[in-house]
Write a protein that holds these residues in place. Structure first.
Motif, PDB file in Angstrom:
ATOM      1  N   UNK A 179       8.749  -7.814  -7.361  1.00  0.00           N
ATOM      2  CA  UNK A 179       8.534  -7.552  -8.782  1.00  0.00           C
ATOM      3  C   UNK A 179       8.519  -6.035  -9.036  1.00  0.00           C
ATOM      4  N   UNK A 180       7.715  -5.296  -8.276  1.00  0.00           N
ATOM      5  CA  UNK A 180       7.621  -3.846  -8.510  1.00  0.00           C
ATOM      6  C   UNK A 180       8.918  -3.135  -8.151  1.00  0.00           C
ATOM      7  N   UNK A 181       9.569  -3.575  -7.092  1.00  0.00           N
ATOM      8  CA  UNK A 181      10.823  -2.916  -6.705  1.00  0.00           C
ATOM      9  C   UNK A 181      11.921  -3.215  -7.726  1.00  0.00           C
ATOM     10  N   UNK A 182      11.929  -4.447  -8.262  1.00  0.00           N
ATOM     11  CA  UNK A 182      12.929  -4.792  -9.281  1.00  0.00           C
ATOM     12  C   UNK A 182      12.709  -3.946 -10.539  1.00  0.00           C
ATOM     13  N   UNK A 183      11.450  -3.715 -10.906  1.00  0.00           N
ATOM     14  CA  UNK A 183      11.177  -2.870 -12.076  1.00  0.00           C
ATOM     15  C   UNK A 183      11.579  -1.431 -11.827  1.00  0.00           C
ATOM     16  N   UNK A 184      11.297  -0.941 -10.594  1.00  0.00           N
ATOM     17  CA  UNK A 184      11.695   0.432 -10.262  1.00  0.00           C
ATOM     18  C   UNK A 184      13.210   0.568 -10.369  1.00  0.00           C
ATOM     19  N   UNK A 185      13.916  -0.527 -10.099  1.00  0.00           N
ATOM     20  CA  UNK A 185      15.374  -0.495 -10.075  1.00  0.00           C
ATOM     21  C   UNK A 185      16.017  -0.899 -11.404  1.00  0.00           C
ATOM     22  N   UNK A 202       0.821  -1.207   0.000  1.00  0.00           N
ATOM     23  CA  UNK A 202       0.000   0.000   0.000  1.00  0.00           C
ATOM     24  C   UNK A 202       0.857   1.261   0.000  1.00  0.00           C
ATOM     25  N   UNK A 203       2.011   1.235   0.680  1.00  0.00           N
ATOM     26  CA  UNK A 203       2.788   2.469   0.796  1.00  0.00           C
ATOM     27  C   UNK A 203       3.902   2.613  -0.230  1.00  0.00           C
ATOM     28  N   UNK A 204       4.229   1.541  -0.970  1.00  0.00           N
ATOM     29  CA  UNK A 204       5.402   1.577  -1.855  1.00  0.00           C
ATOM     30  C   UNK A 204       5.376   2.738  -2.859  1.00  0.00           C
ATOM     31  N   UNK A 205       4.315   2.854  -3.654  1.00  0.00           N
ATOM     32  CA  UNK A 205       4.309   3.863  -4.720  1.00  0.00           C
ATOM     33  C   UNK A 205       4.304   5.282  -4.171  1.00  0.00           C
ATOM     34  N   UNK A 206       3.509   5.501  -3.103  1.00  0.00           N
ATOM     35  CA  UNK A 206       3.461   6.835  -2.500  1.00  0.00           C
ATOM     36  C   UNK A 206       4.845   7.246  -2.006  1.00  0.00           C
ATOM     37  N   UNK A 207       5.497   6.316  -1.329  1.00  0.00           N
ATOM     38  CA  UNK A 207       6.819   6.593  -0.779  1.00  0.00           C
ATOM     39  C   UNK A 207       7.828   6.857  -1.897  1.00  0.00           C
ATOM     40  N   UNK A 208       7.800   6.045  -2.946  1.00  0.00           N
ATOM     41  CA  UNK A 208       8.734   6.250  -4.063  1.00  0.00           C
ATOM     42  C   UNK A 208       8.537   7.623  -4.690  1.00  0.00           C
ATOM     43  N   UNK A 209       7.286   8.025  -4.872  1.00  0.00           N
ATOM     44  CA  UNK A 209       7.013   9.356  -5.431  1.00  0.00           C
ATOM     45  C   UNK A 209       7.551  10.457  -4.529  1.00  0.00           C
TER      46      UNK A 209
END
Ligand code: TXA
Ligand code: MG
Length: 310
Positions: free
Chosen positions: A302-308, A268-275
């Motif tokens: 998966x999402x963190x690997x794509x962000x990276x 829930x917090x991953x995308x908000x925090x990344x932004x």
């Protein structure tokens, strides 16, 4: 607005979507334009009922079983398409992605418009998906006429996508807001879930372009690490999966996905925090890999690997 072919950003339980009338090819084409999305990346069609899904896709007992278990909710089914579906929606594929969302505002819009609504995430192509109306505004202001503000998305990560295109097998195309364990429990032991990874030679047109290596990415250079080093520079942002046992020495550049290490909270917090971190001018973002024994790890990693991904 939707009935007159305009685009409207709408809240889903997962992330905000950029919706258009799926039966209007020009309106769907405008989605690609507004997002800067390549035409080979097909759209998910959102429906208000199984009956509406059956008008778009060839239904099967397996589709019925999964829809019974997870609809309305964050499961997208890739099924053989019916001829009525526009090529712009499916990027010319023989399959169509359908899902019945759970968010009450999205459902209300589907019911009152009476149309299936095509909607990808409401972000510029390649950037982090939006989990609030403000996020949509940051990326698409000036490109779309309206955002339906439903506050923060309750799940914060995109739907799980499975392909049922082959009859006895369930292919996981994108891990997401329904963890694999739940999916497997609903399917029973007789049906195996296989993970479809984009083969290198198919990179330009992968089975699910959400599988493109670089996706959901901050502008700040980002790394994914199994374990953080003992000395963590204050120029970098360090995103811990859970609150570290000893307090960090530079609290202003340390962030935590979920205080107590709950995977659903972390998602829930991953995308908000990344932004948020992406706007603060750090030299890099260092992400800590989610632990193996956590049901949400497949989705999170998966999402963190794509962000990276470089
Ligand atoms: O939670 C979600 O799924 C959100 C909300 C708005 O519903 N939508 C979303 O859409 O994440 P989008 O477009 O950002 O991601 C959908 C993915 C894309 O990677 C696309 O390639 C894949 O679904 N897809 C769509 N149709 C497909 C098909 N026929 N076969 C394989 N993949 C497909
Ligand atoms: Mg997307």
């Amino acid at each position: 607005m939707l009935l007159s072919g305009k685009l409207v950003a709408v809240p889903a339980e997962t992330v905000y979507g950029l919706a258009a009338d799926a039966t209007n090819p020009e309106a769907c084409a405008a989605i690609f334009e507004a997002k800067g999305r390549p035409l080979f990346d097909p759209l998910i069609v959102h429906v208000s009922s199984v009956a509406q899904a059956k008008k778009l896709a060839v239904w099967s007992p397996l589709a019925e079983r999964l829809a019974q278990a997870f609809w309305p909710g964050p499961l997208t089914l890739v099924l053989p398409r019916k001829p009525t579906v526009s090529d712009i929606v499916t990027s010319g594929l023989e399959t169509v992605a359908v899902r019945m969302p759970a968010h009450p505002l999205f459902r209300k819009l589907l019911k009152s418009s009476g149309r299936p609504l095509a909607a990808p995430s409401a972000n510029l192509f390649g950037y982090i998906s939006p989990t609030s109306a403000e996020h949509v505004y940051e990326g698409l202001n000036g490109r779309i006429p309206a955002i339906l503000d439903g506050g923060d998305c309750p799940m914060g990560v995109e739907s799980t996508i499975v392909s049922l295109a082959s009859l006895k097998k369930v292919q996981l195309l994108r891990p997401g807001a329904i963890p694999r364990g739940k999916l497997q429990a609903a399917l029973g032991a007789d049906i195996k879930i296989t993970r479809k990874r984009a083969p290198v030679e198919a990179r330009l047109r992968p089975a699910s372009p959400g599988l493109l290596d670089r996706h959901y990415s901050p502008r700040t250079p980002t790394n994914l690490l199994a374990k953080f080093p003992p000395r963590m520079s204050s120029e970098d942002a360090w995103v811990h999966f859970r609150a570290p046992a000893q307090g960090p020495s530079h609290p202003k550049n340390h962030f935590v996905l979920a205080e107590d290490g709950n995977g659903e909270d972390a998602a829930r917090s991953l995308y908000r925090l990344l932004r948020e971190i992406d706007q603060r001018g750090f030299r890099s973002i260092q992400l800590e890999r989610a632990p193996r024994n956590e049901p949400w790890s497949e989705t999170l990693n998966d999402r963190m690997a794509r962000a990276a991904a470089k």
